[in-house]
Scaffold this active site. Structure first.
Site, PDB file in Angstrom:
ATOM      1  N   ASP A  31       0.862  -1.191   0.000  1.00 51.77           N
ATOM      2  CA  ASP A  31       0.000   0.000   0.000  1.00 51.77           C
ATOM      3  C   ASP A  31       0.890   1.230   0.000  1.00 51.77           C
ATOM      4  O   ASP A  31       1.944   1.234   0.647  1.00 51.77           O
ATOM      5  CB  ASP A  31      -0.903  -0.010   1.259  1.00 51.77           C
ATOM      6  CG  ASP A  31      -2.202   0.754   1.038  1.00 51.77           C
ATOM      7  OD1 ASP A  31      -2.135   1.958   0.726  1.00 51.77           O
ATOM      8  OD2 ASP A  31      -3.280   0.140   1.170  1.00 51.77           O
ATOM      9  N   ALA A  81      -5.921  -2.530  -4.749  1.00 54.46           N
ATOM     10  CA  ALA A  81      -5.414  -1.172  -4.963  1.00 54.46           C
ATOM     11  C   ALA A  81      -6.012  -0.558  -6.218  1.00 54.46           C
ATOM     12  O   ALA A  81      -6.117  -1.215  -7.256  1.00 54.46           O
ATOM     13  CB  ALA A  81      -3.887  -1.214  -5.074  1.00 54.46           C
ATOM     14  N   SER A 124     -16.690  -4.919  -9.421  1.00 57.63           N
ATOM     15  CA  SER A 124     -17.798  -4.135  -8.867  1.00 57.63           C
ATOM     16  C   SER A 124     -19.069  -4.435  -9.647  1.00 57.63           C
ATOM     17  O   SER A 124     -19.023  -4.724 -10.854  1.00 57.63           O
ATOM     18  CB  SER A 124     -17.462  -2.651  -9.025  1.00 57.63           C
ATOM     19  OG  SER A 124     -18.609  -1.856  -8.797  1.00 57.63           O
ATOM     20  N   TYR A 149     -14.201   5.115 -14.150  1.00 52.56           N
ATOM     21  CA  TYR A 149     -13.862   4.195 -13.048  1.00 52.56           C
ATOM     22  C   TYR A 149     -14.455   2.814 -13.340  1.00 52.56           C
ATOM     23  O   TYR A 149     -13.782   1.787 -13.289  1.00 52.56           O
ATOM     24  CB  TYR A 149     -14.389   4.727 -11.699  1.00 52.56           C
ATOM     25  CG  TYR A 149     -14.655   3.636 -10.710  1.00 52.56           C
ATOM     26  CD1 TYR A 149     -13.602   2.985 -10.079  1.00 52.56           C
ATOM     27  CD2 TYR A 149     -15.957   3.189 -10.446  1.00 52.56           C
ATOM     28  CE1 TYR A 149     -13.842   1.930  -9.200  1.00 52.56           C
ATOM     29  CE2 TYR A 149     -16.203   2.152  -9.584  1.00 52.56           C
ATOM     30  CZ  TYR A 149     -15.149   1.525  -8.961  1.00 52.56           C
ATOM     31  OH  TYR A 149     -15.394   0.478  -8.119  1.00 52.56           O
ATOM     32  N   LYS A 153     -12.903  -1.321 -14.442  1.00 55.58           N
ATOM     33  CA  LYS A 153     -13.272  -2.654 -13.921  1.00 55.58           C
ATOM     34  C   LYS A 153     -13.698  -3.564 -15.082  1.00 55.58           C
ATOM     35  O   LYS A 153     -13.326  -4.738 -15.129  1.00 55.58           O
ATOM     36  CB  LYS A 153     -14.386  -2.534 -12.884  1.00 55.58           C
ATOM     37  CG  LYS A 153     -14.020  -1.728 -11.645  1.00 55.58           C
ATOM     38  CD  LYS A 153     -12.934  -2.403 -10.816  1.00 55.58           C
ATOM     39  CE  LYS A 153     -12.643  -1.647  -9.534  1.00 55.58           C
ATOM     40  NZ  LYS A 153     -11.420  -2.136  -8.851  1.00 55.58           N
ATOM     41  N   PHE A 178     -21.309  -5.502  -4.361  1.00 59.69           N
ATOM     42  CA  PHE A 178     -22.437  -4.577  -4.390  1.00 59.69           C
ATOM     43  C   PHE A 178     -22.049  -3.387  -3.497  1.00 59.69           C
ATOM     44  O   PHE A 178     -21.055  -2.739  -3.779  1.00 59.69           O
ATOM     45  CB  PHE A 178     -23.741  -5.331  -4.117  1.00 59.69           C
ATOM     46  CG  PHE A 178     -24.146  -6.047  -5.394  1.00 59.69           C
ATOM     47  CD1 PHE A 178     -23.415  -7.140  -5.869  1.00 59.69           C
ATOM     48  CD2 PHE A 178     -25.149  -5.548  -6.195  1.00 59.69           C
ATOM     49  CE1 PHE A 178     -23.692  -7.721  -7.103  1.00 59.69           C
ATOM     50  CE2 PHE A 178     -25.450  -6.128  -7.427  1.00 59.69           C
ATOM     51  CZ  PHE A 178     -24.719  -7.210  -7.877  1.00 59.69           C
TER      52      PHE A 178
HETATM   53  C1  UD1 Z   1     -21.268   4.056  -6.296  1.00 60.05           C
HETATM   54  C2  UD1 Z   1     -20.767   4.089  -7.695  1.00 60.05           C
HETATM   55  C3  UD1 Z   1     -20.228   2.718  -8.075  1.00 60.05           C
HETATM   56  C4  UD1 Z   1     -19.148   2.309  -7.097  1.00 60.05           C
HETATM   57  C5  UD1 Z   1     -19.707   2.352  -5.681  1.00 60.05           C
HETATM   58  C6  UD1 Z   1     -18.648   2.075  -4.634  1.00 60.05           C
HETATM   59  C7  UD1 Z   1     -22.054   5.813  -8.894  1.00 60.05           C
HETATM   60  C8  UD1 Z   1     -23.065   6.087  -9.953  1.00 60.05           C
HETATM   61  N1  UD1 Z   1     -21.809   4.521  -8.616  1.00 60.05           N
HETATM   62  O1  UD1 Z   1     -22.358   3.131  -6.219  1.00 60.05           O
HETATM   63  O2  UD1 Z   1     -19.709   2.753  -9.383  1.00 60.05           O
HETATM   64  O3  UD1 Z   1     -18.706   0.994  -7.391  1.00 60.05           O
HETATM   65  O4  UD1 Z   1     -20.257   3.646  -5.407  1.00 60.05           O
HETATM   66  O5  UD1 Z   1     -17.761   3.134  -4.513  1.00 60.05           O
HETATM   67  O6  UD1 Z   1     -21.473   6.718  -8.312  1.00 60.05           O
HETATM   68  N2  UD1 Z   1     -27.113   8.677  -2.350  1.00 60.05           N
HETATM   69  C9  UD1 Z   1     -27.781   9.749  -1.782  1.00 60.05           C
HETATM   70  N3  UD1 Z   1     -27.039  10.732  -1.184  1.00 60.05           N
HETATM   71  C10 UD1 Z   1     -25.671  10.695  -1.112  1.00 60.05           C
HETATM   72  C11 UD1 Z   1     -25.006   9.585  -1.674  1.00 60.05           C
HETATM   73  C12 UD1 Z   1     -25.759   8.611  -2.301  1.00 60.05           C
HETATM   74  O7  UD1 Z   1     -29.013   9.819  -1.826  1.00 60.05           O
HETATM   75  O8  UD1 Z   1     -25.074  11.623  -0.551  1.00 60.05           O
HETATM   76  C13 UD1 Z   1     -27.906   7.578  -2.928  1.00 60.05           C
HETATM   77  C14 UD1 Z   1     -27.583   7.241  -4.380  1.00 60.05           C
HETATM   78  O9  UD1 Z   1     -28.408   7.979  -5.255  1.00 60.05           O
HETATM   79  C15 UD1 Z   1     -27.895   5.732  -4.406  1.00 60.05           C
HETATM   80  C16 UD1 Z   1     -27.539   5.256  -2.985  1.00 60.05           C
HETATM   81  O10 UD1 Z   1     -27.593   6.422  -2.180  1.00 60.05           O
HETATM   82  O11 UD1 Z   1     -29.273   5.510  -4.611  1.00 60.05           O
HETATM   83  C17 UD1 Z   1     -26.165   4.634  -2.877  1.00 60.05           C
HETATM   84  O12 UD1 Z   1     -25.190   5.524  -3.421  1.00 60.05           O
HETATM   85  P1  UD1 Z   1     -23.627   5.241  -3.253  1.00 60.05           P
HETATM   86  O13 UD1 Z   1     -23.322   4.897  -1.856  1.00 60.05           O
HETATM   87  O14 UD1 Z   1     -22.888   6.386  -3.857  1.00 60.05           O
HETATM   88  O15 UD1 Z   1     -23.394   3.906  -4.095  1.00 60.05           O
HETATM   89  P2  UD1 Z   1     -23.737   3.590  -5.645  1.00 60.05           P
HETATM   90  O16 UD1 Z   1     -24.195   4.789  -6.382  1.00 60.05           O
HETATM   91  O17 UD1 Z   1     -24.632   2.399  -5.660  1.00 60.05           O
END
Ligand code: UD1
Length: 342
Positions: A31, A81, A124, A149, A153, A178
């Site tokens: 790391d 990483a 992912s 990003y 993958k 997930f």
């Molecule tokens: C995101 C990434 C994905 C990545 C994963 C792990 C996107 C589009 N996808 O997944 O590629 O592998 O993180 O790093 O960015 N949300 C809110 N408020 C926030 C943050 C998120 O409402 O401040 C909602 C989002 O709209 C979503 C859910 O929470 O419905 C989860 O979001 P998040 O934790 O960012 O994960 P992903 O979008 O699923």
């Protein structure tokens, strides 16, 4: 086994190192602490009683990595990483492609030179793009992503599959995560993003301890039960144990094979916030704002293949994830920066 873990000081990496040490494997962490803290190594030792070996190296430095790889002489590699901020990757694609692909090439060349052919790769659910309706199955075939990003993958899965098809002897797990959240039940390690968290759970936790005023809910007009996005959140300790399960079964799997690591259940943004409110015993303010570009309404895993072939299943529920995430954040309000021993 002696396992070399790249990115072993990161969120998923550190929990996996703990799981490996607890199963009796030896570990060398590689790391460069670009997006992690050296305090993690102390915490891993506190949890397990074992201090993993450490090579503080940038994987892109091929000469330094060759020395570290030769010294470790690992039986297998788990490769975490990489850069992982979606928005940043869209703003600077070259950096993401150069870093994530280049560091994996450096790793693969060292593995080839030394005849190490067992690899667990951090992929992912982002590789499903919007090609399937949930639950996502590994059978789908074509992969896609909506940002650089995610494309790293997709590309790396393809590159690893091509190598495994062309050369005999490789055993490669492509683990499609997930949404990993939570932390170790000791409260000693957890997610510690630098800057403003991009992901929901660390953002909610920073609001819960008063570091930020409220959670922004990205849209409540999705075609879901309560209108907010649904995701398959998985406890990071379950995820870590999934890596150990894959590693220990890989000898029986020739070539490259993909497995989903999820729970198979969707949870909405509002439901996740409610779970953290219960765990923390306080209200977590939220404000609905417009949708975030590129977000899907719903995403969760079909877990059949991992259960059947890896003998692994997530056992921790959303309440466990919220409890362990909250414990970590409460004890380390500013993450590893609170540790004054370094
Ligand atoms: C995101 C990434 C994905 C990545 C994963 C792990 C996107 C589009 N996808 O997944 O590629 O592998 O993180 O790093 O960015 N949300 C809110 N408020 C926030 C943050 C998120 O409402 O401040 C909602 C989002 O709209 C979503 C859910 O929470 O419905 C989860 O979001 P998040 O934790 O960012 O994960 P992903 O979008 O699923």
């Amino acid at each position: 086994m002696h396992v070399l873990v790249t990115g072993g000081a990161g969120f998923i990496g550190s929990h996996t190192v703990v799981a490996l040490l607890e199963r009796g494997h030896d570990v060398t962490i590689v790391d460069d602490f670009e997006n992690s803290s050296p305090v993690v190594i102390d915490r891993i030792e506190q949890i397990t009683g074992i201090r993993p070996a450490l090579a503080e190296i940038d994987l892109l430095d091929e000469d330094a990595f060759e020395v570290a790889f030769a010294a470790a002489a690992p039986d297998a590699v788990i490769h975490f990483a990489g850069l992982k901020a979606v928005g940043e990757s869209s703003a600077d694609p070259l950096r993401y492609y150069a870093h994530n692909l280049g560091s994996t090439f450096s790793l693969l060349k060292a593995m080839k030179r030394h005849g190490t052919q067992t690899l667990v790769f951090s992929s992912s659910a982002t590789v499903y793009g919007d090609l399937q309706e949930p639950p996502y199955t590994e059978e789908g075939g074509r992969l896609d992503a909506t940002n650089p990003y995610g494309m790293t993958k997709v590309m790396l899965e393809r590159i690893l599959s091509d190598i495994a098809a062309a050369e005999p002897g490789w055993h490669i797990a492509l683990l499609r995560y997930f949404n990993p959240i939570g932390g170790h039940e000791s409260g000693l390690i957890g997610e510690d993003p630098s800057g403003i968290p991009n992901n929901l759970a660390p953002y909610v936790l920073q609001v819960s301890i008063g570091r930020r005023p409220h959670v922004n809910i990205f849209g409540d007009d999705y075609p879901t039960a309560d209108g907010t996005g649904e995701r398959d959140y998985i406890h990071v300790v379950d995820l870590a144990q999934g890596h150990v399960a894959a590693l220990e079964r890989l000898a029986e799997v020739d070539g490259a094979r993909a497995w989903n690591l999820g729970t198979g259940h969707g949870t909405s943004v509002k439901q996740l916030i409610a779970a953290f409110e219960s765990a923390a015993g306080r209200t977590i303010p939220s404000v609905v704002v417009p949708r975030r570009d590129g977000d899907l309404p719903r995403s969760w895993a079909d877990t059949t293949r991992a259960e059947a072939e890896l003998g692994w299943k997530a056992t921790r529920d959303i309440a466990d994830m919220a409890r362990d995430g909250w414990r970590w954040q409460q004890r380390n309000p500013n993450g590893f920066a609170d540790d004054r021993t370094r």
